[in-house]
Scaffold this active site. Structure first.
Site, PDB file in Angstrom:
ATOM      1  N   GLU A  35       0.813  -1.225   0.000  1.00  0.00           N
ATOM      2  CA  GLU A  35       0.000   0.000   0.000  1.00  0.00           C
ATOM      3  C   GLU A  35       0.848   1.278   0.000  1.00  0.00           C
ATOM      4  O   GLU A  35       0.400   2.317  -0.479  1.00  0.00           O
ATOM      5  CB  GLU A  35      -0.959   0.019   1.190  1.00  0.00           C
ATOM      6  CG  GLU A  35      -2.228  -0.782   0.972  1.00  0.00           C
ATOM      7  CD  GLU A  35      -3.125  -0.220  -0.140  1.00  0.00           C
ATOM      8  OE1 GLU A  35      -3.252   1.009  -0.267  1.00  0.00           O
ATOM      9  OE2 GLU A  35      -3.711  -1.032  -0.874  1.00  0.00           O
ATOM     10  N   HIS A  37       3.682   1.788  -1.664  1.00  0.00           N
ATOM     11  CA  HIS A  37       3.966   2.057  -3.083  1.00  0.00           C
ATOM     12  C   HIS A  37       2.707   2.558  -3.799  1.00  0.00           C
ATOM     13  O   HIS A  37       2.762   3.473  -4.615  1.00  0.00           O
ATOM     14  CB  HIS A  37       4.433   0.787  -3.796  1.00  0.00           C
ATOM     15  CG  HIS A  37       5.699   0.189  -3.263  1.00  0.00           C
ATOM     16  ND1 HIS A  37       5.723  -0.985  -2.556  1.00  0.00           N
ATOM     17  CD2 HIS A  37       6.983   0.605  -3.341  1.00  0.00           C
ATOM     18  CE1 HIS A  37       6.967  -1.273  -2.239  1.00  0.00           C
ATOM     19  NE2 HIS A  37       7.763  -0.328  -2.700  1.00  0.00           N
ATOM     20  N   GLN A 153      16.859   8.755   2.527  1.00  0.00           N
ATOM     21  CA  GLN A 153      16.914   8.623   1.059  1.00  0.00           C
ATOM     22  C   GLN A 153      16.265   9.836   0.396  1.00  0.00           C
ATOM     23  O   GLN A 153      16.786  10.381  -0.586  1.00  0.00           O
ATOM     24  CB  GLN A 153      16.182   7.348   0.661  1.00  0.00           C
ATOM     25  CG  GLN A 153      15.883   7.230  -0.818  1.00  0.00           C
ATOM     26  CD  GLN A 153      15.300   5.881  -1.162  1.00  0.00           C
ATOM     27  OE1 GLN A 153      16.026   4.906  -1.218  1.00  0.00           O
ATOM     28  NE2 GLN A 153      14.002   5.809  -1.386  1.00  0.00           N
ATOM     29  N   MET A 184       4.855   0.011   6.533  1.00  0.00           N
ATOM     30  CA  MET A 184       4.861  -1.024   5.488  1.00  0.00           C
ATOM     31  C   MET A 184       6.223  -1.048   4.807  1.00  0.00           C
ATOM     32  O   MET A 184       6.821   0.000   4.546  1.00  0.00           O
ATOM     33  CB  MET A 184       3.774  -0.738   4.464  1.00  0.00           C
ATOM     34  CG  MET A 184       2.414  -1.032   5.013  1.00  0.00           C
ATOM     35  SD  MET A 184       1.203  -1.084   3.688  1.00  0.00           S
ATOM     36  CE  MET A 184      -0.258  -1.375   4.657  1.00  0.00           C
ATOM     37  N   ARG A 187      10.176  -5.759   3.056  1.00  0.00           N
ATOM     38  CA  ARG A 187      10.875  -6.757   3.872  1.00  0.00           C
ATOM     39  C   ARG A 187       9.994  -7.362   4.965  1.00  0.00           C
ATOM     40  O   ARG A 187      10.359  -8.384   5.552  1.00  0.00           O
ATOM     41  CB  ARG A 187      12.114  -6.130   4.527  1.00  0.00           C
ATOM     42  CG  ARG A 187      13.227  -5.813   3.540  1.00  0.00           C
ATOM     43  CD  ARG A 187      14.486  -5.374   4.259  1.00  0.00           C
ATOM     44  NE  ARG A 187      15.599  -5.224   3.342  1.00  0.00           N
ATOM     45  CZ  ARG A 187      15.844  -4.126   2.650  1.00  0.00           C
ATOM     46  NH1 ARG A 187      15.048  -3.084   2.776  1.00  0.00           N
ATOM     47  NH2 ARG A 187      16.881  -4.064   1.830  1.00  0.00           N
TER      48      ARG A 187
HETATM   49  P1  AMP Z   1      11.257   0.510  -2.406  1.00  0.00           P
HETATM   50  O1  AMP Z   1      10.524  -0.353  -3.381  1.00  0.00           O
HETATM   51  O2  AMP Z   1      11.290  -0.055  -1.017  1.00  0.00           O
HETATM   52  O3  AMP Z   1      12.579   0.988  -2.911  1.00  0.00           O
HETATM   53  O4  AMP Z   1      10.358   1.812  -2.248  1.00  0.00           O
HETATM   54  C1  AMP Z   1       9.949   2.565  -3.364  1.00  0.00           C
HETATM   55  C2  AMP Z   1       9.361   3.857  -2.870  1.00  0.00           C
HETATM   56  O5  AMP Z   1       8.239   3.576  -2.023  1.00  0.00           O
HETATM   57  C3  AMP Z   1      10.357   4.673  -2.028  1.00  0.00           C
HETATM   58  O6  AMP Z   1      10.214   6.052  -2.349  1.00  0.00           O
HETATM   59  C4  AMP Z   1       9.906   4.385  -0.622  1.00  0.00           C
HETATM   60  O7  AMP Z   1      10.221   5.412   0.298  1.00  0.00           O
HETATM   61  C5  AMP Z   1       8.408   4.272  -0.809  1.00  0.00           C
HETATM   62  N1  AMP Z   1       7.823   3.524   0.306  1.00  0.00           N
HETATM   63  C6  AMP Z   1       8.239   2.342   0.805  1.00  0.00           C
HETATM   64  N2  AMP Z   1       7.512   1.991   1.875  1.00  0.00           N
HETATM   65  C7  AMP Z   1       6.596   2.976   2.056  1.00  0.00           C
HETATM   66  C8  AMP Z   1       5.542   3.206   3.002  1.00  0.00           C
HETATM   67  N3  AMP Z   1       5.289   2.340   3.979  1.00  0.00           N
HETATM   68  N4  AMP Z   1       4.811   4.330   2.878  1.00  0.00           N
HETATM   69  C9  AMP Z   1       5.067   5.223   1.890  1.00  0.00           C
HETATM   70  N5  AMP Z   1       6.043   5.065   0.972  1.00  0.00           N
HETATM   71  C10 AMP Z   1       6.797   3.967   1.049  1.00  0.00           C
END
Ligand code: AMP
Length: 284
Positions: A35, A37, A153, A184, A187
């Site tokens: 959610e 993403h 990041q 969320m 991992r």
């Molecule tokens: P990742 O696939 O983990 O590299 O994340 C892709 C994007 O989704 C990054 O900008 C993350 O910060 C964002 N993201 C990951 N988890 C969450 C979350 N729980 N709530 C909002 N954005 C998220």
């Protein structure tokens, strides 16, 4: 939704969109969508005429090769979810497409990249800033979307975009949480049921720190001790760091009188989780 694996094909499609004067939004991800993403995709859909989702499990940002190998992957499910959010272009390049023969360039956001996550995961942010720089170069979007869950990041990307004059607006989205408030993360699926329950301590500890700030506490040392001790009260948590820092530089601060960020990283059964909370004092 069009699935694209080659940079040249993506560029052609983007050229077409530009001819139609469609604003372009990009959501970079490593897949295993949840959610969090989807909230980025929805916002991108609302803001732009054309939405590109990139899915690339970027090997250069994993300091631990086994973490890269074990990173959850489910392309069919991700494609279905992206389609459900009306993504226009689903870009899934191979490693070879992203890092062709002779690739030697890297982007390093000085200082910021060496703190907290950067200190615990050497090379991580050089991997992140290089791949985000490439994705922004490939797509030249009007807007790119990032989650506040990965706060550091977000600061690295913001700094890079300013320093390198990249003409993309960086849009930050709030952290989406599970019912028990665990942030969320892709991992989370690797947590055992016991560790999954125990991991709620991270957001509980951040809530506690926030409530103390709202009651007037400004002393970072006290807030840091509260954060650390609360996480350590959960015996399954192996603490990496628990700090109160400046939200832009990630350097430690003495007081949160003019704002601060509580940030925490801990491992549960070998699964490393991070979370953070922006601390603002309520107006008197
Ligand atoms: P990742 O696939 O983990 O590299 O994340 C892709 C994007 O989704 C990054 O900008 C993350 O910060 C964002 N993201 C990951 N988890 C969450 C979350 N729980 N709530 C909002 N954005 C998220």
């Amino acid at each position: 939704m069009q699935r694209i694996e080659e940079i040249a094909v993506l560029r052609d499609r983007l050229r077409e969109a530009r001819r139609q004067l469609l604003p372009v939004g990009v959501v970079p991800t490593m897949g295993a969508l949840h959610e969090g993403h989807l909230s980025l995709l929805r916002r991108a859909r609302a803001d732009n005429g054309l939405v590109v989702m990139t899915l690339f499990v970027n090997p250069t940002q994993f300091n631990d090769p086994s973490d890269y190998d074990r990173y959850p992957r489910d392309l069919a499910r991700d494609a279905q979810l992206a389609e459900g959010e009306s993504v226009d272009l689903f870009f899934i390049p191979s490693k070879e497409e992203m890092y062709g023969e002779g690739f030697v360039t890297s982007v390093s956001v000085g200082g910021l990249s060496d703190r907290l996550e950067g200190a615990s995961r050497p090379g991580h942010f050089v991997g992140v800033s290089t791949v985000v720089c490439k994705l922004l170069g490939i797509t030249t979007p009007d807007r790119a979307y990032f989650g506040e869950k990965d706060w550091q990041q977000l600061q690295v990307v913001r700094r890079m975009v300013v320093d390198l004059n990249i003409p993309t607006e960086i849009v930050a989205m709030p952290t989406v949480r599970e019912d028990d408030s665990l942030a969320m993360s892709s991992r989370n699926v690797r947590l055992s049921p016991e560790d999954r329950r125990a991991s709620a301590i991270l957001s509980k500890a951040l809530n506690l720190v926030e409530s103390h700030v709202n009651q007037g506490e400004e002393d970072s040392a006290l807030l840091t001790a509260l954060l650390r001790d609360t996480v350590l009260s959960e015996f399954r948590a192996v603490l990496d760091y628990a700090v109160v820092v400046d939200p832009e530089t990630m350097l430690e601060v003495d007081t949160v009188a003019s704002g601060g960020l509580a940030a925490v990283a801990a491992t549960f059964g070998g699964v490393r989780l991070i979370d953070n909370r922006l601390l603002r004092r309520k107006c008197p």
